[in-house]
Design a protein around this motif. Structure first.
Motif, PDB file in Angstrom:
ATOM      1  N   TRP A  96       1.957   2.777   3.201  1.00 43.50           N
ATOM      2  CA  TRP A  96       1.574   3.339   3.752  1.00 43.50           C
ATOM      3  C   TRP A  96       1.629   3.118   5.621  1.00 43.50           C
ATOM      4  CZ3 TRP A  96      -4.149   2.745   2.286  1.00 43.50           C
ATOM      5  CH2 TRP A  96      -4.401   3.474   0.449  1.00 43.50           C
ATOM      6  N   PHE A  97       1.303   1.545   6.059  1.00 42.79           N
ATOM      7  CA  PHE A  97       1.349   1.008   7.073  1.00 42.79           C
ATOM      8  C   PHE A  97       2.985   1.308   7.960  1.00 42.79           C
ATOM      9  CE2 PHE A  97      -2.859  -0.164   5.553  1.00 42.79           C
ATOM     10  CZ  PHE A  97      -3.195  -0.378   6.528  1.00 42.79           C
TER      11      PHE A  97
ATOM     12  N   LYS B 240       6.201  -2.144  -3.571  1.00 38.84           N
ATOM     13  CA  LYS B 240       6.245  -2.114  -4.564  1.00 38.84           C
ATOM     14  C   LYS B 240       7.070  -1.756  -5.303  1.00 38.84           C
ATOM     15  CE  LYS B 240       3.476   1.281  -5.945  1.00 38.84           C
ATOM     16  NZ  LYS B 240       1.799   2.390  -6.461  1.00 38.84           N
TER      17      LYS B 240
ATOM     18  N   ASN C 133       0.708  -1.426  -0.066  1.00 41.62           N
ATOM     19  CA  ASN C 133      -0.077   0.334  -0.167  1.00 41.62           C
ATOM     20  C   ASN C 133       0.691   1.032   0.190  1.00 41.62           C
ATOM     21  OD1 ASN C 133      -3.024  -0.338   0.295  1.00 41.62           O
ATOM     22  ND2 ASN C 133      -2.072  -1.989   1.885  1.00 41.62           N
ATOM     23  N   ASN C 134       2.099   1.152  -0.812  1.00 41.14           N
ATOM     24  CA  ASN C 134       2.950   2.438  -0.544  1.00 41.14           C
ATOM     25  C   ASN C 134       3.361   2.313   0.397  1.00 41.14           C
ATOM     26  OD1 ASN C 134       2.480   3.825  -3.627  1.00 41.14           O
ATOM     27  ND2 ASN C 134       0.179   2.666  -3.187  1.00 41.14           N
TER      28      ASN C 134
END
Lengths: 278, 101
Positions: free
Chosen positions: A89-90, A114, A86-87
Motif C-alpha cells: 500500500w505505502f 510479503k 501491507n501488500n
C-alpha cells in the motif's frame, strides 16, 4: 505499457540487488518492519515522517521531496524499486508520489515484502550508506491527483471507485479491521461510487492480478473504462494501489488518486453521503 | 483514530482483555514446532472476501477488530498455510487459534 515496465518480480529483484543504478526502497507506515530486517541494500522511506508535511495535511513540497531523495542517495537517473508491507500500500503510495514529482524510472516489487518473505528470501538488518545526491524534482503532475471539489463534481459523471472493504463502504465499520474502530467522522461512501476493494486486484501472496483479470473485475463492477476515474479509500494509500492497477497495469489514461479520501470527504460539511450497499 | 491505515505491530491479547465494546478476534499461529512468528494473517468475511491483514508477532500473535458475523482467519507463511473459522455475536474477545502446516 506492459507489466514488466512497472513491476519487477522477487526473482528479478534478488538478481539485481547490487546492480549499479538500481535502488531498492522500503516504504512503510510501521517503520520498525525495516529495522527487523529488509531487502539487502534497501534504504527506508518513512511514509508518515518523511512523505507527509509535519504540520498541514499535505505532502512534502517539491523542495522537501528533493531534499529527501538527495539525502537517501537517490539520483534522477536511478531506477527505483519500491516495496513495503501491507501488500505494498505505502509503496504504491510512494510510487504515485514519485510519478507526481516526475520520476519516471520507478517500479514496484510485485508482492512487496510479503512475497519476498513467503519466498523465504534473505532479509538483513544492515543499513546501507549511500552518497548524497542533488535530486531535482518536477512540479506536481496534477493529472494524477484529485482534490475535493473535483470529487464532488464527479458524482454521477466520472467513475468513482471506493477501494475500502465492503464493511467500510456500507458504513458498518469505520476503519480497516486491523485497527480499532473509534472514529469521529461520518461513515458511508460518496454517492455513485462503486465498491471495488483494493484486495480484489491482488492475489493472496500480494502480487497484482493480470491486466486481463483486472479488466474483468472492473467490467463486472460496471465501471466504464472509457470515462475518467477517481479512486479513493480512507487516507489515500490503498487507492494508490488501485490507481496503480488501473493506470499502470490496465493502461487507462485518465485516472486520479483522491488522497484526501474518506477522512476528508466524510468530514466535509454539506456534501452528500450514501449509506448501505449500492 | 489512527492517522494511518497500516497494520500495527501485533501483541498477545490476554483472555480478560477489555474489548471496549468491540468484537475482537485474536489468536496465535502455530506450526509443527509450536508458535510460528511472522505469518501473514488474513481476515475473510462470510463471502470469503478479504477484510484485513496483519503480520503475526514473533510469538505468532494476531488481532482483528470486526463485527458480528462469520469470519475466516487464514495464515500464510514460507512454511505453509492454514485457516480457522469463527462465528461472532456480542462484543467481546473471540479466540481463533490457527495451525499452519
Amino acid at each position: 505499457m506492459s507489466r514488466e515496465d512497472v513491476l519487477v518480480t522477487t526473482a528479478w529483484a534478488e538478481e539485481n540487488l547490487s546492480t549499479p543504478g538500481v535502488v531498492f526502497v522500503e516504504v512503510d507506515e510501521d517503520t520498525t518492519a525495516y529495522d527487523g530486517g529488509h531487502i539487502p541494500g534497501a534504504v527506508r522511506i518513512d511514509w508518515k515522517n518523511e512523505l507527509q508535511d509535519p504540520v498541514r495535511r499535505d505532502f512534502v513540497d517539491k523542495a522537501g521531496f528533493e531534499k529527501l531523495l538527495s539525502e537517501k542517495g537517490i539520483s534522477n537517473d536511478d531506477l527505483v524499486i519500491l516495496y513495503g508491507g501491507n501488500n505494498n500500500w505505502f509503496a504504491a503510495y510512494a510510487y504515485w508520489y514519485f510519478k507526481l514529482y516526475g520520476h519516471d524510472s520507478v517500479k514496484l516489487l510485485d508482492g512487496g515484502r510479503k512475497k519476498w518473505e513467503l519466498d523465504g528470501r534473505e532479509l538483513t538488518t544492515e543499513v546501507p550508506t549511500r552518497e548524497k545526491t542533488n535530486y531535482v524534482a518536477s512540479e506536481q503532475d496534477l493529472s494524477i491527483r484529485a482534490f475535493r471539489d473535483e470529487v464532488v463534481d464527479a458524482i454521477n459523471t466520472k467513475n468513482l471507485i471506493d477501494v475500502r472493504s465492503p464493511d467500510e463502504f456500507t458504513g458498518k465499520l469505520n476503519a480497516p479491521a486491523h485497527l480499532p474502530q473509534e472514529s469521529a467522522q461520518r461513515s458511508g461512501h460518496i454517492p455513485s461510487a462503486a465498491n471495488v476493494p483494493w484486495a480484489k486486484t491482488a492475489n493472496e501472496d500480494g502480487t497484482f492480478k493480470t491486466a486481463e483479470e483486472l479488466a474483468e473485475l472492473y467490467a463486472e463492477a460496471g465501471i466504464d473504462t472509457s470515462k475518467p476515474t477517481i479512486a479513493y479509500c480512507r487516507i489515500g494509500e490503498r487507492s494508490s494501489h488501485t490507481w496503480f492497477a488501473l493506470r499502470e497495469l490496465m493502461g487507462l489514461q485518465d485516472v486520479k488518486n483522491y488522497d484526501g479520501s474518506w477522512t476528508e470527504y466524510g468530514s466535509l460539511v454539506g456534501v452528500p453521503i450514501e449509506l448501505g450497499e449500492k | 483514530m489512527s492517522d494511518g491505515c497500516g497494520a500495527p505491530a501485533q501483541t498477545a491479547t490476554p483472555a480478560d482483555t477489555d474489548t471496549q465494546g468491540q468484537v475482537v478476534l485474536a489468536g496465535k499461529v502455530t506450526g509443527n514446532d509450536g508458535p510460528l512468528g511472522g505469518a501473514y494473517v488474513r481476515l475473510l468475511n462470510d463471502d470469503g472476501d478479504f477484510v484485513g491483514e496483519v503480520q503475526a508477532s514473533a510469538d505468532g500473535d494476531f488481532r482483528f477488530y470486526a463485527a458480528s458475523g462469520e469470519w475466516t482467519v487464514r495464515a500464510l507463511h514460507a512454511s505453509g498455510s492454514g485457516e480457522a473459522s469463527v462465528r461472532t455475536g456480542e462484543p467481546g474477545l473471540y479466540e481463533v487459534p490457527v495451525t499452519v502446516n
